[in-house]
Design a protein around this motif. Structure first.
Motif, PDB file in Angstrom:
ATOM      1  N   ALA A 176       0.830  -1.203   0.000  1.00 57.56           N
ATOM      2  CA  ALA A 176       0.000   0.000   0.000  1.00 57.56           C
ATOM      3  C   ALA A 176       0.866   1.255   0.000  1.00 57.56           C
ATOM      4  O   ALA A 176       0.572   2.230  -0.699  1.00 57.56           O
ATOM      5  CB  ALA A 176      -0.936  -0.012   1.202  1.00 57.56           C
ATOM      6  N   ARG A 177       1.933   1.230   0.786  1.00 51.57           N
ATOM      7  CA  ARG A 177       2.838   2.384   0.821  1.00 51.57           C
ATOM      8  C   ARG A 177       3.512   2.585  -0.540  1.00 51.57           C
ATOM      9  O   ARG A 177       3.623   3.711  -1.023  1.00 51.57           O
ATOM     10  CB  ARG A 177       3.893   2.172   1.905  1.00 51.57           C
ATOM     11  CG  ARG A 177       4.924   3.287   1.974  1.00 51.57           C
ATOM     12  CD  ARG A 177       5.892   3.074   3.136  1.00 51.57           C
ATOM     13  NE  ARG A 177       6.960   4.040   3.105  1.00 51.57           N
ATOM     14  CZ  ARG A 177       6.856   5.298   3.528  1.00 51.57           C
ATOM     15  NH1 ARG A 177       5.709   5.722   4.026  1.00 51.57           N
ATOM     16  NH2 ARG A 177       7.877   6.125   3.466  1.00 51.57           N
ATOM     17  N   ARG A 178       3.965   1.493  -1.147  1.00 46.07           N
ATOM     18  CA  ARG A 178       4.609   1.592  -2.450  1.00 46.07           C
ATOM     19  C   ARG A 178       3.629   2.128  -3.499  1.00 46.07           C
ATOM     20  O   ARG A 178       4.001   2.955  -4.341  1.00 46.07           O
ATOM     21  CB  ARG A 178       5.123   0.208  -2.874  1.00 46.07           C
ATOM     22  CG  ARG A 178       5.812   0.158  -4.236  1.00 46.07           C
ATOM     23  CD  ARG A 178       7.004   1.073  -4.290  1.00 46.07           C
ATOM     24  NE  ARG A 178       7.770   0.897  -5.514  1.00 46.07           N
ATOM     25  CZ  ARG A 178       8.645   1.774  -5.975  1.00 46.07           C
ATOM     26  NH1 ARG A 178       8.881   2.897  -5.304  1.00 46.07           N
ATOM     27  NH2 ARG A 178       9.318   1.542  -7.086  1.00 46.07           N
ATOM     28  N   LEU A 179       2.384   1.680  -3.429  1.00 47.38           N
ATOM     29  CA  LEU A 179       1.389   2.151  -4.388  1.00 47.38           C
ATOM     30  C   LEU A 179       1.135   3.649  -4.215  1.00 47.38           C
ATOM     31  O   LEU A 179       1.022   4.392  -5.189  1.00 47.38           O
ATOM     32  CB  LEU A 179       0.086   1.358  -4.223  1.00 47.38           C
ATOM     33  CG  LEU A 179      -1.031   1.679  -5.224  1.00 47.38           C
ATOM     34  CD1 LEU A 179      -0.558   1.439  -6.646  1.00 47.38           C
ATOM     35  CD2 LEU A 179      -2.267   0.841  -4.924  1.00 47.38           C
ATOM     36  N   ARG A 180       1.061   4.118  -2.959  1.00 52.36           N
ATOM     37  CA  ARG A 180       0.875   5.550  -2.719  1.00 52.36           C
ATOM     38  C   ARG A 180       2.045   6.353  -3.273  1.00 52.36           C
ATOM     39  O   ARG A 180       1.863   7.423  -3.854  1.00 52.36           O
ATOM     40  CB  ARG A 180       0.721   5.827  -1.216  1.00 52.36           C
ATOM     41  CG  ARG A 180      -0.580   5.335  -0.612  1.00 52.36           C
ATOM     42  CD  ARG A 180      -0.839   5.998   0.737  1.00 52.36           C
ATOM     43  NE  ARG A 180       0.240   5.791   1.678  1.00 52.36           N
ATOM     44  CZ  ARG A 180       0.334   4.761   2.504  1.00 52.36           C
ATOM     45  NH1 ARG A 180      -0.607   3.808   2.489  1.00 52.36           N
ATOM     46  NH2 ARG A 180       1.342   4.665   3.345  1.00 52.36           N
ATOM     47  N   GLN A 181       3.257   5.832  -3.099  1.00 46.25           N
ATOM     48  CA  GLN A 181       4.428   6.522  -3.622  1.00 46.25           C
ATOM     49  C   GLN A 181       4.383   6.623  -5.144  1.00 46.25           C
ATOM     50  O   GLN A 181       4.670   7.673  -5.719  1.00 46.25           O
ATOM     51  CB  GLN A 181       5.703   5.799  -3.184  1.00 46.25           C
ATOM     52  CG  GLN A 181       6.006   5.939  -1.699  1.00 46.25           C
ATOM     53  CD  GLN A 181       7.209   5.125  -1.271  1.00 46.25           C
ATOM     54  OE1 GLN A 181       7.536   4.113  -1.898  1.00 46.25           O
ATOM     55  NE2 GLN A 181       7.880   5.555  -0.218  1.00 46.25           N
ATOM     56  N   LEU A 182       4.005   5.536  -5.792  1.00 43.61           N
ATOM     57  CA  LEU A 182       3.926   5.539  -7.248  1.00 43.61           C
ATOM     58  C   LEU A 182       2.847   6.488  -7.736  1.00 43.61           C
ATOM     59  O   LEU A 182       3.002   7.166  -8.759  1.00 43.61           O
ATOM     60  CB  LEU A 182       3.667   4.119  -7.758  1.00 43.61           C
ATOM     61  CG  LEU A 182       4.833   3.130  -7.594  1.00 43.61           C
ATOM     62  CD1 LEU A 182       4.365   1.708  -7.850  1.00 43.61           C
ATOM     63  CD2 LEU A 182       5.980   3.491  -8.525  1.00 43.61           C
ATOM     64  N   GLU A 183       1.724   6.537  -7.021  1.00 43.17           N
ATOM     65  CA  GLU A 183       0.654   7.459  -7.402  1.00 43.17           C
ATOM     66  C   GLU A 183       1.099   8.910  -7.238  1.00 43.17           C
ATOM     67  O   GLU A 183       0.759   9.779  -8.045  1.00 43.17           O
ATOM     68  CB  GLU A 183      -0.592   7.198  -6.552  1.00 43.17           C
ATOM     69  CG  GLU A 183      -1.260   5.843  -6.797  1.00 43.17           C
ATOM     70  CD  GLU A 183      -1.953   5.775  -8.146  1.00 43.17           C
ATOM     71  OE1 GLU A 183      -2.098   6.827  -8.800  1.00 43.17           O
ATOM     72  OE2 GLU A 183      -2.340   4.671  -8.544  1.00 43.17           O
ATOM     73  N   ASN A 184       1.870   9.177  -6.171  1.00 41.82           N
ATOM     74  CA  ASN A 184       2.284  10.547  -5.898  1.00 41.82           C
ATOM     75  C   ASN A 184       3.386  11.031  -6.839  1.00 41.82           C
ATOM     76  O   ASN A 184       3.577  12.245  -7.009  1.00 41.82           O
ATOM     77  CB  ASN A 184       2.776  10.671  -4.451  1.00 41.82           C
ATOM     78  CG  ASN A 184       1.640  10.616  -3.448  1.00 41.82           C
ATOM     79  OD1 ASN A 184       0.527  11.038  -3.742  1.00 41.82           O
ATOM     80  ND2 ASN A 184       1.905  10.084  -2.277  1.00 41.82           N
ATOM     81  N   ILE A 185       4.144  10.091  -7.416  1.00 42.28           N
ATOM     82  CA  ILE A 185       5.208  10.501  -8.334  1.00 42.28           C
ATOM     83  C   ILE A 185       4.634  11.293  -9.495  1.00 42.28           C
ATOM     84  O   ILE A 185       5.144  12.336  -9.871  1.00 42.28           O
ATOM     85  CB  ILE A 185       5.978   9.264  -8.846  1.00 42.28           C
ATOM     86  CG1 ILE A 185       6.894   8.725  -7.745  1.00 42.28           C
ATOM     87  CG2 ILE A 185       6.818   9.614 -10.066  1.00 42.28           C
ATOM     88  CD1 ILE A 185       7.615   7.466  -8.135  1.00 42.28           C
ATOM     89  N   GLY A 186       3.533  10.792 -10.057  1.00 37.72           N
ATOM     90  CA  GLY A 186       2.825  11.523 -11.107  1.00 37.72           C
ATOM     91  C   GLY A 186       3.680  11.761 -12.337  1.00 37.72           C
ATOM     92  O   GLY A 186       4.715  11.122 -12.543  1.00 37.72           O
ATOM     93  N   PRO A 187       3.266  12.703 -13.180  1.00 39.15           N
ATOM     94  CA  PRO A 187       3.964  12.946 -14.437  1.00 39.15           C
ATOM     95  C   PRO A 187       5.313  13.637 -14.253  1.00 39.15           C
ATOM     96  O   PRO A 187       6.135  13.632 -15.155  1.00 39.15           O
ATOM     97  CB  PRO A 187       2.987  13.837 -15.210  1.00 39.15           C
ATOM     98  CG  PRO A 187       2.228  14.551 -14.152  1.00 39.15           C
ATOM     99  CD  PRO A 187       2.071  13.559 -13.038  1.00 39.15           C
ATOM    100  N   LYS A 188       5.537  14.257 -13.092  1.00 43.60           N
ATOM    101  CA  LYS A 188       6.776  15.006 -12.882  1.00 43.60           C
ATOM    102  C   LYS A 188       7.830  14.146 -12.189  1.00 43.60           C
ATOM    103  O   LYS A 188       8.581  14.638 -11.353  1.00 43.60           O
ATOM    104  CB  LYS A 188       6.483  16.267 -12.073  1.00 43.60           C
ATOM    105  CG  LYS A 188       5.490  17.202 -12.734  1.00 43.60           C
ATOM    106  CD  LYS A 188       5.299  18.468 -11.947  1.00 43.60           C
ATOM    107  CE  LYS A 188       4.557  18.231 -10.654  1.00 43.60           C
ATOM    108  NZ  LYS A 188       4.279  19.478  -9.919  1.00 43.60           N
ATOM    109  N   ALA A 189       7.885  12.866 -12.561  1.00 42.75           N
ATOM    110  CA  ALA A 189       8.779  11.940 -11.874  1.00 42.75           C
ATOM    111  C   ALA A 189      10.236  12.339 -12.015  1.00 42.75           C
ATOM    112  O   ALA A 189      11.024  12.218 -11.076  1.00 42.75           O
ATOM    113  CB  ALA A 189       8.571  10.523 -12.398  1.00 42.75           C
ATOM    114  N   CYS A 190      10.630  12.827 -13.164  1.00 43.08           N
ATOM    115  CA  CYS A 190      12.037  13.096 -13.447  1.00 43.08           C
ATOM    116  C   CYS A 190      12.334  14.589 -13.299  1.00 43.08           C
ATOM    117  O   CYS A 190      11.637  15.444 -13.849  1.00 43.08           O
ATOM    118  CB  CYS A 190      12.389  12.630 -14.860  1.00 43.08           C
ATOM    119  SG  CYS A 190      14.155  12.713 -15.205  1.00 43.08           S
TER     120      CYS A 190
END
Length: 717
Positions: A71-85
Motif C-alpha cells: 500500500a505504501r509503495r502504491l501511494r508513492q507511485l501514485e504521488n510521483i505523477g507525471p513530474k517523476a524526473c
C-alpha cells in the motif's frame, strides 16, 4: 499497459529546442511506462494479498506487513505523477544520470532514475562552477500541467558550451520563481540550490537552526529535510521513527499539504501547536502581558511545583481495621512506599503503584500465612479508611483543575511561582476569566497533563489487569490444546512446546490494542517552522515530544513579533536546548527587489541589524500606494487581468474569502506566498516593534505585486 508516449506527451517547448530534448523524451517514455507497470503490479499484488486468508501467528503478521508495504509503495507511485524526473547530470566519465523523485529500475535491474535523496544524486543539487563535483553538465526540467515547458542547463566544461541551447540557467530559473501561485506551495524540488541542499542533507543529530529572511526557502528546506531524513536515517525508517512538522497556522498546514506526498513521503505529521495540545482554547488570546507571563519557563516550573504540593507525606499516622485486627500506617510507611516507585512517572499514574507498594509493606504486619496473602491484599485494596487516606495525600487531579487552582489561589501561586515577580503573580490573579482557556494556557495545560498523567489511570489499570489475566488464561489454554493435538514435530504447532515462545505469544496476544493520540509523541525528529516567536512554555511542549533533542528549527529573527535580541544559541539555551548548529540562508528567491526595497526600509527603521536577504529577482513592479476605498477596484482589476494565480488581503478586515483570494491577519500570513498582496490599513497593526514586524511579514509575502492601502499621508506606514 498504456501505449508508448511521444515527445509531445512530455514537452511543450519552442521548436528549436525539440531536437535538443529528443533523447530526454525517449528516457521519459521508458520511465513513464515503468512507473505505470509498477503501479499495476502493486495494485494486483495488493488485491491478491487482500484475498488471502490471514493464517495464524507469524503468517498473519507477515501478510499484514506485506500489505502495508504494498500500500505504501502504491501511494508513492501514485504521488510521483507525471513530474517523476527532475532532470539529468552528465559526468566527466560520460555517464548520463537521470534524477527523480524516487529511485527506479527496469525489470532487469538497470537503473532508470536515482532518488534525489541518494548520495549519488547530490552533485545534481550541490555542484557549482567553483566545485563541479565531476559534472560536465546539469539539466533541470520545469514542468507545468504534466508537460515540460522549459529547461535550463548549467555547463561546467567549456568544451560543452556550444552543445547547449539553454545555457543561462537564470533565465528559466528566475522565470520559474515568478510563476503564478496556486494556493498550495509550488513544486520546487528541481530548483533546490546548493546552499539549501547542504542543509537538507546535514545530520539529524542534535538541534540545527535554519536562519533566513523572507523568501530564502526556509520552508522548502524544512519539508525536503523531513523527506531526506526518512530516506537516509535508519532510525527514522524503523517503525518507531516518526517525524513531526510544527506549523505556525492552519493556513500554512494547508499551503504545504501537497509537498511531502509529492516527495514520496506521506507519513510525516504536520500540525500547529494548538492541534498538538490536548485541550482547546475557549476565548481569544490573552493580553500581551498575560501571554508573556504564561509563556515563561517559570510558569512551567510553577505547574510542576503545584503537582508536588499534592504529593506530600502525611503528618500523622493512620489506624486501619483489616479484619485481622487494627494496624498503624505511619508517615514513614508512606515515604518508604514512595521510594519504591518510579519517581519520574506521572502523579496520577503513580497512585496505583504507590498503593500497591504500601500494601506490600503492610501485609507482613497482618499475616505470614501464604494462603491468606491474596485475601489480605484484596481486603487492603478496597479498605475504605486506606482509600480515603490516599484521596487526601495523593489525590487524583485533572490538569484543568490544577491550573485553575494555580490561577485562583494566592497562597498556592505564591508558593509555586516564586520565580515570578510580585507584579506578574498579581497580573495572573487579577485575570477576570482565568478558567476560560486561551492559546497561552495550552502549553501549561499540556505541562500539567505531562506531570499528572491520565486521571483515569487507576480504573484503567484495574480493568487492564483483569482483562490481561482473563486473556492469558485463554491463550495458555489454546497453546496447550495445540500442543496436545500436534503429531508431527516438524509441524508449526510443535514449536509451541518452547516455553519462551509460549510466554512471547501470551504477552503479544494479551496486550490488546492501545489507542493513543498520534500527536502526543514520542517523535524521533521535530521540525519547527517560524520558530522565532515560540515561548519557553511552547518549547517545553515540543521537547517533551522529542526527548532525543533531534530538531530542525526554522526561523527569522527579524520576523519575531516579540523581538529577538539574542543569538539563536543564546535563545535556545534558555529554552533548554544546547549544542546548537546554525546555518544561514541569505538569498531571497521569492520576493522581487522592488518589494524588498520597500520592506527593508520598514524593518530597518525598527531593527537596524535585521537579517535582510539579497533579492535575486529584479523583474517586479513598483510598490503601489492607494487609499482603503480603492480595495474593490484594485482587486477586481487584478482578477480580470490575471486568469490564474492567487492574491491575499492582509489586515484587520472582514471580507469573505474566495477560491483565489485569501483574507488573513498578519500573523496568519507567516510562511505563505501570493502573486498579489494587498496590505490593508497597516496603521491598524498596532504600535512599536510588533506592528513593524507584522508590516514586514505582510509585505514580503508578495511574489509579483504589492499594494499598500493606507489613510496615512504620502508613503508613511
Amino acid at each position: 499497459m498504456s501505449s508508448t508516449n511521444t515527445e509531445s506527451d512530455y514537452f511543450l517547448l519552442a521548436e528549436d529546442s525539440i531536437n535538443e530534448v529528443a533523447t530526454d523524451s525517449q528516457q521519459l517514455t521508458v520511465i513513464a511506462l515503468r512507473v505505470q507497470q509498477l503501479r499495476e503490479d502493486a495494485t494486483q499484488q495488493l488485491l491478491v494479498a487482500g484475498q488471502q486468508r490471514a493464517g495464524v501467528l507469524q503468517q498473519s503478521l507477515d501478510r499484514d506487513v506485506h500489505m502495508q508495504t504494498l500500500a505504501r509503495r502504491l501511494r508513492q507511485l501514485e504521488n510521483i505523477g507525471p513530474k517523476a524526473c527532475l532532470g539529468f547530470m552528465l559526468t566527466t566519465t560520460g555517464n548520463k544520470i537521470y534524477i527523480g523523485r524516487a529511485g527506479l529500475s527496469d525489470e532487469f535491474g538497470n537503473q532508470l532514475m536515482i532518488d534525489w535523496r541518494a548520495p549519488a544524486a547530490r552533485p545534481f543539487f550541490s555542484a557549482t562552477h567553483a566545485q563541479p563535483e565531476g559534472l560536465v553538465k546539469r539539466r533541470r526540467y520545469r514542468w507545468r500541467a504534466g508537460k515540460i515547458v522549459h529547461y535550463w542547463d548549467e555547463v561546467f566544461d567549456v568544451e560543452q558550451l556550444e552543445h547547449s541551447s539553454s545555457l543561462d540557467e537564470h533565465s528559466a530559473f528566475i522565470a520559474s520563481l515568478g510563476a503564478e501561485r496556486t494556493g498550495h506551495m509550488n513544486d520546487v524540488l528541481s530548483t533546490i540550490q546548493a546552499d539549501q541542499d547542504e542543509i537538507i542533507r546535514s545530520s539529524s543529530r542534535g538541534a540545527l537552526v535554519v536562519d533566513g529572511g523572507p523568501g530564502t526557502g526556509k520552508t522548502v528546506v524544512a519539508l525536503h529535510r523531513a523527506a531526506f531524513m526518512l530516506y537516509s536515517d535508519a532510525g527514522l525508517q524503523s517503525q518507531r521513527g516518526r517525524v513531526l512538522v510544527v506549523s505556525p497556522s492552519n493556513s500554512y498546514s494547508s499551503y504545504v499539504a501537497d509537498v511531502l506526498p509529492n516527495l514520496g513521503e506521506d507519513d510525516v505529521l504536520v500540525a500547529t501547536l494548538e492541534q498538538i495540545a490536548p485541550f482547546t482554547a475557549q476565548r481569544p488570546q490573552a493580553s500581551e502581558e498575560l501571554a508573556h507571563i504564561k509563556g515563561l519557563a517559570a510558569m512551567v516550573r510553577a505547574v510542576r511545583n503545584a503537582v508536588s504540593v499534592f504529593e506530600q507525606p502525611p503528618s500523622q499516622s493512620l489506624s486501619v481495621e483489616t479484619g485481622w485486627g487494627r494496624i498503624n500506617v505511619a508517615a514513614s510507611d508512606f515515604i518508604a512506599a514512595h521510594a519504591m516507585i518510579d519517581q519520574h512517572a506521572p502523579h496520577n499514574e503513580n497512585r496505583t503503584p504507590l498503593k500497591e507498594a504500601l500494601i506490600e509493606l503492610l501485609i507482613p504486619r497482618i499475616t505470614n500465612d501464604e494462603r491468606e496473602l491474596p485475601q489480605v491484599r484484596q481486603k487492603l485494596e478496597v479498605n475504605v479508611e486506606l482509600n480515603a487516606w490516599f484521596d487526601e495525600h495523593w489525590p487524583i487531579i485533572e490538569p484543568q483543575n490544577l491550573l485553575r487552582a494555580l490561577y485562583q489561589s494566592p497562597p498556592l501561586l505564591n508558593y509555586c511561582a516564586q520565580d515570578l515577580s510580585l507584579a506578574q503573580r498579581e497580573a495572573l490573579l487579577s485575570d477576570p476569566t482565568p478558567t476560560e482557556w486561551t492559546v497561552a494556557d495550552l502549553p501549561l495545560l499540556d505541562a500539567a497533563q505531562h506531570y499528572l498523567g491520565d486521571p483515569n489511570s487507576e480504573s484503567l489499570h484495574r480493568r487492564a489487569r483483569a482483562e490481561k489475566e482473563h486473556t492469558e488464561a485463554n491463550v495458555r489454554q489454546t497453546v496447550e490444546s495445540i500442543i496436545s493435538a500436534a503429531d508431527d514435530l516438524e509441524d508449526l504447532s510443535s514449536q509451541l512446546r518452547n516455553p519462551d515462545l509460549q510466554d512471547y505469544l501470551v504477552s503479544q496476544l494479551a496486550d490488546g490494542e492501545q489507542t493513543t493520540d498520534p500527536l502526543a509523541g514520542v517523535f524521533s525528529h521535530v521540525i519547527i517552522d517560524e520558530a522565532q516567536d515560540l515561548s519557553d512554555a511552547q518549547w517545553a511542549m515540543i521537547l517533551r515530544r522529542c526527548p532525543s533533542g533531534s530538531l530542525t528549527i526554522v526561523g527569522d529573527r527579524a520576523q519575531s513579533i516579540s523581538g529577538f535580541v539574542e543569538s539563536w544559541p543564546q535563545r535556545l539555551e534558555r529554552a533548554g536546548i544546547s549544542r546548537v548548529r546554525v546555518s544561514q540562508l541569505s538569498i531571497n528567491y521569492r520576493s522581487t527587489s522592488q518589494v524588498m526595497e520597500q520592506a527593508t526600509t520598514v524593518i530597518r527603521s525598527a531593527l537596524p541589524d535585521a537579517n535582510v536577504p539579497i533579492s535575486l529577482r529584479t523583474d517586479g513592479q513598483p510598490v503601489r500606494w492607494a487609499s482603503p476605498g480603492q480595495l474593490d477596484q484594485i482587486l477586481d482589476r487584478w482578477l480580470a487581468k490575471n486568469l490564474v494565480g492567487v492574491a491575499a488581503l492582509i489586515g484587520n478586515l472582514h471580507r469573505p474569502q474566495t477560491p483565489r483570494v485569501s483574507v488573513l491577519c498578519p500573523d496568519e500570513a507567516k510562511g505563505l506566498e501570493f502573486d498579489l498582496v494587498i496590505v490593508y490599513r497597516p496603521e491598524e497593526f498596532g504600535q512599536g516593534l510588533p506592528a513593524t514586524v507584522r508590516k514586514y511579514v505582510a509585505m514580503t509575502r508578495a511574489t509579483a505585486e504589492l499594494v499598500i492601502l493606507t489613510d496615512l499621508p504620502g508613503q508613511q506606514i
